[in-house]
Scaffold this active site. Sequence first.
Site, PDB file in Angstrom:
ATOM      1  N   SER A  12       0.850  -1.185   0.000  1.00 45.66           N
ATOM      2  CA  SER A  12       0.000   0.000   0.000  1.00 45.66           C
ATOM      3  C   SER A  12       0.884   1.234   0.000  1.00 45.66           C
ATOM      4  O   SER A  12       2.094   1.155   0.237  1.00 45.66           O
ATOM      5  CB  SER A  12      -0.923   0.002   1.216  1.00 45.66           C
ATOM      6  OG  SER A  12      -0.300   0.652   2.295  1.00 45.66           O
ATOM      7  N   LYS A  13       0.223   2.376  -0.245  1.00 43.04           N
ATOM      8  CA  LYS A  13       0.958   3.643  -0.308  1.00 43.04           C
ATOM      9  C   LYS A  13       1.626   3.953   1.024  1.00 43.04           C
ATOM     10  O   LYS A  13       2.484   4.797   1.119  1.00 43.04           O
ATOM     11  CB  LYS A  13       0.012   4.781  -0.690  1.00 43.04           C
ATOM     12  CG  LYS A  13      -0.278   4.821  -2.183  1.00 43.04           C
ATOM     13  CD  LYS A  13      -1.139   6.013  -2.570  1.00 43.04           C
ATOM     14  CE  LYS A  13      -1.449   5.967  -4.065  1.00 43.04           C
ATOM     15  NZ  LYS A  13      -2.488   6.895  -4.455  1.00 43.04           N
TER      16      LYS A  13
END
Length: 322
Positions: free
Chosen positions: A253-254
């Site tokens: 994920s970011k």
Amino acid sequence: MSIVRRGRFAPTPSGQFHLGNAFAALVAWLQIRQAGGTFIMRVEDIDKPRSRVAYREQQLNDLRWLGLDWDEGPDQGGPHAPYLQSLRDSLYEEAITRLETAGLLYPCYCSRAELAQIASAPHGLSSEGPAYPGWCRHLSEQERAERARVKTPSLRFRMPDAPVDFRDGIYGDMHYEGEALGDFVVKRADGMYSYQLAVTVDDAAMGITDVVRGADLLDSTPRQLALYKTLDLQTPRFAHVPLLGDAGGERFSKRDKSLALQGLRERRVRAERLVGLLAHLAGWLDRPEPVTASELVRHADLATLPRTLIPVPDAYLSWLSQ
Ligand code: GLU
């Protein structure tokens, strides 16, 4: 006469790119370069408060570093400018008017707290969240007037109660029940247009023939197909690129700063290594080895991509910085 294929990558500048974003961008680019088509960069900064110019610049630099290029985009312009969603409100409003005139939108007064209740109910979660159960669909004019006194509504699209089928270039035949998808928001109470509306309007307006994007958006496609149909727009082909995850199968994920492309660049990882690793994960190279994006154009084949999350062994991540 064969038409020139048009593909795009549509980053949201609200964070840093990680390996998975690079993978989706690479696959989308390769497919269009292989077809001799036109590649478009469209920045999805429709969520103005969460979008940052600095992220936009960083993401575009990450993509250039990977060896990707584009023929139309925010930097060089093109026949469908502007390529920033934040500047395209009038097109979205036009679509809202058409949907409204056709009687396909209704005001929704549900609060965040009410919607959170559905989230904890045992519904399947998708990229769009749990299906909206249609609470505001059948309000009378009087009920609407009463609620409008205390709350500005969002606008929801009445999802047709019919199955949606499509063939995905990677995931194969997909089937969804319209009812299970639920009515979705096209314009929020604060005036922001939704991703589903903007992406559909823009892909159609920009003449996109091939949408290649991350598999986290697979469940958005039937909703967008319903909009294409209702607005009588030309439908592109869709292919959803499997997500990448850690060795334990948890998707990147970011928030995983260590996997941000910016960080890899700062650690002087060579782009050829990252591209070679992605090509191996895609099944185009027997083992990770340095290769440039343009060298890969000959090898890319969507058919070899798996239909599940691809775990990236830690040993491969350390190989990147060797
Ligand atoms: N802007 C979306 C994202 O960054 C991608 C939209 C799309 O490719 O349809 O997740």
